[in-house]
Scaffold this motif. Structure first.
Motif, short mmCIF file in Angstrom:
data_model
loop_
_atom_site.label_atom_id
_atom_site.label_comp_id
_atom_site.label_asym_id
_atom_site.label_seq_id
_atom_site.Cartn_x
_atom_site.Cartn_y
_atom_site.Cartn_z
N SER A 1 -2.87 -0.26 -3.06
CA SER A 1 -3.28 0.75 -2.88
C SER A 1 -4.49 1.59 -3.19
CB SER A 1 -2.08 1.78 -3.58
OG SER A 1 -0.87 1.17 -3.31
N GLU A 2 -4.91 1.14 -4.51
CA GLU A 2 -6.05 1.68 -5.16
C GLU A 2 -7.49 1.03 -4.37
OE1 GLU A 2 -5.46 1.84 -9.45
OE2 GLU A 2 -7.77 1.98 -9.70
N GLY B 1 -12.15 4.00 0.87
CA GLY B 1 -12.01 5.32 1.88
C GLY B 1 -12.00 4.73 3.15
N HIS B 2 -11.12 4.27 3.62
CA HIS B 2 -10.41 3.63 4.99
C HIS B 2 -10.37 4.70 5.96
CE1 HIS B 2 -9.63 -0.25 3.56
NE2 HIS B 2 -10.02 -0.70 4.48
N ARG C 1 -5.88 3.80 8.91
CA ARG C 1 -4.66 3.90 8.21
C ARG C 1 -3.51 4.04 9.76
NH1 ARG C 1 -5.34 6.57 3.42
NH2 ARG C 1 -7.41 6.64 3.39
N ILE D 1 0.82 -1.27 0.15
CA ILE D 1 -0.05 -0.05 0.13
C ILE D 1 0.96 1.19 0.04
CG2 ILE D 1 -1.81 1.17 1.31
CD1 ILE D 1 -2.92 -1.28 2.47
N HIS D 2 0.65 2.01 -1.13
CA HIS D 2 1.70 3.29 -1.11
C HIS D 2 3.03 3.13 -0.95
CE1 HIS D 2 -2.30 5.10 -1.97
NE2 HIS D 2 -2.41 5.12 -0.44
N GLY E 1 -1.99 9.01 -7.86
CA GLY E 1 -2.14 10.15 -7.37
C GLY E 1 -1.23 11.41 -7.93
N GLU F 1 2.40 6.58 -8.65
CA GLU F 1 1.25 6.25 -8.22
C GLU F 1 0.35 7.19 -8.99
OE1 GLU F 1 -0.05 5.81 -4.33
OE2 GLU F 1 1.54 4.24 -3.93
N GLU G 1 -7.64 2.84 -1.00
CA GLU G 1 -8.25 4.09 -1.10
C GLU G 1 -9.67 4.06 -1.43
OE1 GLU G 1 -6.86 6.60 0.31
OE2 GLU G 1 -4.88 5.93 0.38
N ASP G 2 -10.04 3.29 -2.38
CA ASP G 2 -11.46 3.18 -2.94
C ASP G 2 -12.30 3.00 -1.66
OD1 ASP G 2 -10.65 3.48 -5.43
OD2 ASP G 2 -11.16 1.61 -6.23
#
Ligand code: HEM
Length: 311
Positions: free
Chosen positions: A241-242, A248-249, A254, A211-212, A275, A273, A245-246
């Motif tokens: 990662s996507e 919306g944690h 986090r 993740i990221h 982003g 990324e 994020e999708d």
């Protein structure tokens, strides 16, 4: 994917047993929400908090700790009564006066896990390289406490297990500067993993995610994940990662990432990324729109001044 299929098979088998035995469930099972699907109505509806609380060995606040919907279990084997925590409470003067630590449960667990190996490379890694770079909250001055959820692995144990399993271990451990939770700068060892190593950890036995740009060993979290184990299994060994994020944690989620962090993706494997694309697009529009606006205004000004001169 293979692991997700295994779980699905297990679930089908369990459903079969259930139907044979007790008959149908009274309430339908609330399945995990797939990324992108709408949130259930109501505040945090359908969510099961992932927080666990220490055994209230001391009474805590008057009347004891309130039983709350957040209380989902206890972590056994913890002998230290000073660090009893209440359900998601923050430090309060009243709590401090009464001698109980009103810290968020996860913060206390972080604190304990990090302190028990405070001077080891693992602890420096966990604090200095936490996902938000701040280290854990609730970082105290007491040392040497032992409190770890039974069966939960420390990064060193993960690496040892990797070595024993025969899968090639981490690429390299390098020093990186960071800052610990107390604002002191320091050198922290970062373990880098190649994506191909991560991709091999995709079974029920061992699950890693990216993740990221950070690698997480979520094997022990699988059964605890409020969104269900299947969604994690679908991302096993891959860059999640996507999807992360999708969904919306929340910031709690986090914060939890820190517990499962084991290292970074090797710089050679890092992809830019999506982003960053958004950011560069944003920068472009940031400059171009005012310029176009200024040109249009210039033309309008010229037009109106020439009109007024001619009339
Ligand atoms: C180590 C990584 C992860 C952690 C620590 C984590 C933690 C959590 C937590 C604490 C929640 C409860 C809701 C919240 O507080 O946001 C949650 C919900 C959820 N998670 Fe994760 N998660 C992780 C990875 C993922 C991934 C990779 C997916 C992939 C799709 C995922 C899908 C979901 C879903 C679908 C829910 C339910 C959301 C809802 O009902 O609103 N999670 N997760």
């Amino acid at each position: 994917m293979r692991a997700a299929q295994e779980v699905r098979e297990q679930q089908v088998a369990a459903k079969g047993r259930e139907a044979k035995g007790n008959g149908a469930r009274e309430t339908p099972r609330q399945g995990p929400r797939s990324p992108g699907s709408p949130r259930p109505a109501g505040p945090r509806a359908g969510r099961k908090e992932a927080f666990r609380y220490l055994t209230p060995a001391t009474p805590g606040p008057p009347g004891g700790f309130p039983k709350s919907r957040y209380l989902v279990g206890e972590i056994g084997g913890i002998e230290d009564p000073d660090w009893v925590v209440g359900p998601r409470t923050r430090p309060t003067p009243q709590g401090a006066a009464e001698g109980w630590a009103g810290l968020e449960a996860e913060s206390v667990l972080h604190w304990r896990r990090e302190n028990r190996t405070r001077n080891s490379p693992e602890s420096r890694l966990a604090v200095a390289r936490s996902p938000d770079g701040r280290g854990s909250p609730g970082y105290g001055s007491r040392a040497g406490l032992s409190a770890r959820a039974p069966g939960r692995k420390l990064p060193s144990e993960t690496r040892r297990a990797a070595a024993e399993s025969g899968i090639p271990g981490p690429m390299a451990t390098e020093a990186a500067s960071g800052s610990d939770g107390n604002g002191q700068g320091g050198e922290a060892a970062v373990t880098y993993y190649r994506l191909e190593e991560v991709a091999k950890r995709n079974s029920l036995k061992e699950i890693w995610l990216v993740i990221h740009g950070r690698v997480y060993d979520v094997t022990d979290f699988l059964k605890e994940h409020p969104g269900g184990e299947e969604v994690l299994l679908e991302q096993a060994g891959a860059d999640a990662s996507e999807s992360f994020e999708d969904v919306g944690h929340s910031s709690d989620a986090r914060e939890m990432l820190k517990q499962y962090y084991i290292g970074d993706v090797h710089p050679d494997d890092l992809k830019p990324e999506s982003g960053s694309k958004v950011r560069s697009h944003f920068c472009w529009s940031y400059w171009i729109l005012p310029i176009i606006g200024a040109i249009v205004l210039g033309f309008l000004y010229r037009y109106y001044t020439s009109e007024s001169k001619s009339s």
